[in-house]
Design an enzyme around this catalytic site. Structure first.
Site, mmCIF file in Angstrom:
data_model
loop_
_atom_site.group_PDB
_atom_site.id
_atom_site.type_symbol
_atom_site.label_atom_id
_atom_site.label_comp_id
_atom_site.label_asym_id
_atom_site.label_seq_id
_atom_site.Cartn_x
_atom_site.Cartn_y
_atom_site.Cartn_z
ATOM 1 N N CYS A 162 0.838 -1.199 0.000
ATOM 2 C CA CYS A 162 0.000 0.000 0.000
ATOM 3 C C CYS A 162 0.879 1.258 0.000
ATOM 4 O O CYS A 162 1.550 1.537 -0.977
ATOM 5 C CB CYS A 162 -0.976 -0.033 1.177
ATOM 6 S SG CYS A 162 -2.403 1.052 0.942
ATOM 7 N N HIS B 24 -3.663 -5.495 0.910
ATOM 8 C CA HIS B 24 -3.505 -5.834 2.323
ATOM 9 C C HIS B 24 -3.943 -7.280 2.534
ATOM 10 O O HIS B 24 -4.802 -7.797 1.818
ATOM 11 C CB HIS B 24 -4.354 -4.922 3.204
ATOM 12 C CG HIS B 24 -3.892 -3.501 3.247
ATOM 13 N ND1 HIS B 24 -2.696 -3.129 3.808
ATOM 14 C CD2 HIS B 24 -4.476 -2.362 2.794
ATOM 15 C CE1 HIS B 24 -2.563 -1.808 3.717
ATOM 16 N NE2 HIS B 24 -3.615 -1.317 3.099
#
Length: 518
Positions: free
Chosen positions: A359, A456
């Site tokens: 991310c 994630h």
């Protein structure tokens, strides 16, 4: 910034019993205790739901809510809630819902937070301004609680921080303010491991008003170590001074480290290990987010996960440097340079080491990160590490996406989610890290040693995690991570059956709107 709006649930009257667990302070174990109680009552055959009105955390999970309007592309509405409520939902065997955590604050600096209401971003608010906003959020909070109560036998409500902070009381929507607005009973939780249990309980009693004290049905001692007989005088002091009974002593639970933590305070207990195996070094960023991404790697017996704290260099012996998520990418890029970690990482790559970005960590690997609207801090741009030929622009639209697809390169299932406000472009995308069924995602360098993606939860799947560890020169053990999590929740529930009187807790819980008397 979006306006505050919500649709009343329109279902029948709430039927569930409700009990709130408030804390004497932050980090006394409220989240874990609620998760254990959720599992314990589910094992007794009840339908249970968790609830936390307001949570402050940069560890979050994606939800899908069937009762919300669909997204612009027609797909089911997706939102986000705190990681603790996602774990509690798992303990209940229930899908995550924005109603379990209607207000989520995601800190971007010491003075500002992104405010998420029922899964959607309202905007960025300074701490002082948010205090003015809070009372207007109470109708949505109560409505979400009512929605959960309409579908469950029991709702377990987690407070936030300390419920006795008088300076926050006037606009409180998550501790006694909520308890009085919804008219629900309270159990007070403190912890004994660091001492001060007696002082914290007596202090809370002194600070609360008479009506607030009457709402408390008793106190629970958490993280207890030692002989309960020695602690008995303390129980007599607390009960004698407050009139509140002791509802139980919860022994220290060694399995807590095997469950996801959402509070970055948990990282204070994590230090570099001395075990053998593949060494993965993780810089502890100032605005670190979703660090539970690393839990499956830390649980692998053949992995030495090394947290690098400010003031420490990245170990030269590291095989892989992993850059985690962050709520303020440019701020943490500046931290990398301030700590000299950028120099360490570039030297690590020159020596043949691997680098992974997840991310925000993925964004840092590119050439530049731009924030023209000042969504994560002052407007501007910050040079990245330049390890991938990418550029990222922070935009106002947040991408929320759950993933359950096969990666064609590894042949393994990838389960996870995306949660980010940046849009990444550039030639580096022509060499994706993952070839998912839904299309390529992420990027990797030509030599395959640097890679990153927005996903994630990427290492939660045993098959993909094993494939990646072998690719990086490590070994995969026999860890079944999801099974371990379920077994740990069962073990916690079994311990609470012994340490607490669950029948008594059920008796003191009451439906919303029931008048309670001690």
């Amino acid at each position: 910034m979006h306006s505050i709006s919500f649709t009343p649930h329109g279902k029948g009257p709430p039927q569930a019993r409700i009990l709130m667990i408030q804390g004497t302070s932050a980090d006394v174990g409220k989240s874990l205790l609620v998760a254990g109680l959720c599992r314990a009552y589910v094992r007794r055959g009840l339908t249970v739901r968790p609830f936390k009105a307001q949570n402050m955390s940069n560890n979050a999970a994606v939800t899908i809510d069937a009762d919300a309007p669909p997204d612009a592309d027609g797909s089911p509405a997706r939102g986000e809630i705190g990681r603790a409520q996602a774990l509690q939902a798992l303990a209940c065997g229930a899908p995550c819902s924005v109603h379990m955590n209607p207000v989520l604050l995601k800190p971007q600096s010491d003075l500002t937070s992104q405010v998420v209401l029922r899964g959607r971003v309202l905007g960025n608010w300074a701490a002082a301004d948010y205090q003015t906003l809070k009372p207007g959020l109470m109708p949505a909070v109560l409505d979400s609680l009512q929605r959960l109560a309409a579908e469950a036998d029991l709702v377990l409500v987690e407070g936030a921080g300390s419920g006795a902070e008088r300076y926050l009381r006037a606009r409180d929507i998550t501790n006694m303010g909520l308890a009085e607005a919804a008219d629900i009973p309270v159990a007070l939780l403190g912890e004994d491991a660091r001492g001060g249990m007696t002082a914290s309980v007596l202090g809370a009693h002194q600070l609360w008003t008479a009506s607030e004290r009457d709402r408390v049905r008793g106190y629970i001692v958490n993280r207890f170590r030692g002989d309960p007989k020695i602690f008995h005088p303390a129980r007599e002091d607390m009960t004698g001074a407050t009139g509140w009974p002791c509802l139980g002593l919860v022994r220290w639970f060694d399995g807590a480290a095997r469950l996801a933590q959402e509070d970055s305070l948990a990282l204070d207990q994590r230090r570099a290990s001395t075990g053998s195996g593949l060494m993965i070094a993780v810089p502890r960023l100032s605005r670190i987010a979703n660090f539970d991404d690393l839990d499956p790697l830390a649980a692998e017996p053949g992995v030495n996960l090394c947290w690098v704290n400010p003031g420490e260099p990245i170990p030269r012996a590291a095989d892989v440097v992993l850059l985690p998520g962050s709520k303020a990418t440019r701020t943490d890029l500046e931290m990398l340079r301030r700590e000299g970690w950028d120099i360490d990482i570039l030297a690590h790559v020159r020596q043949g080491g691997g680098v992974v970005g997840l991310c925000a960590g993925y964004q840092m690997l590119g050439r530049v990160v731009r924030d023209p609207q000042g969504l994560e801090g002052p407007p501007g741009e910050t040079p990245g590490l330049g390890l991938l030929d990418l550029e990222t622009t922070i935009t106002g639209d947040k991408c929320l996406r759950d993933l359950d697809q096969r990666d064609q390169r590894s042949g393994q299932r990838v389960r996870g989610y995306e949660m980010h406000m940046g849009r990444t472009t550039g030639p580096g995308l022509d060499r994706p890290w993952l070839m998912l069924d839904g299309g390529p995602t992420g990027a990797e360098s030509a030599d395959g040693r640097v890679m990153g993606a927005y996903v994630h939860g990427l290492f939660t799947g045993d098959g993909f995690r094993g494939h990646w560890l072998r690719r990086m020169g490590g070994e995969a053990g026999e860890l079944h991570f999801a099974r371990q999590t379920q077994a740990t929740l069962d073990a916690l529930a079994a311990q609470l059956e012994v340490d607490l009187d669950l029948d008594r807790l059920w008796e003191i819980s009451q439906p919303m709107g029931t008048r309670h008397r001690p």
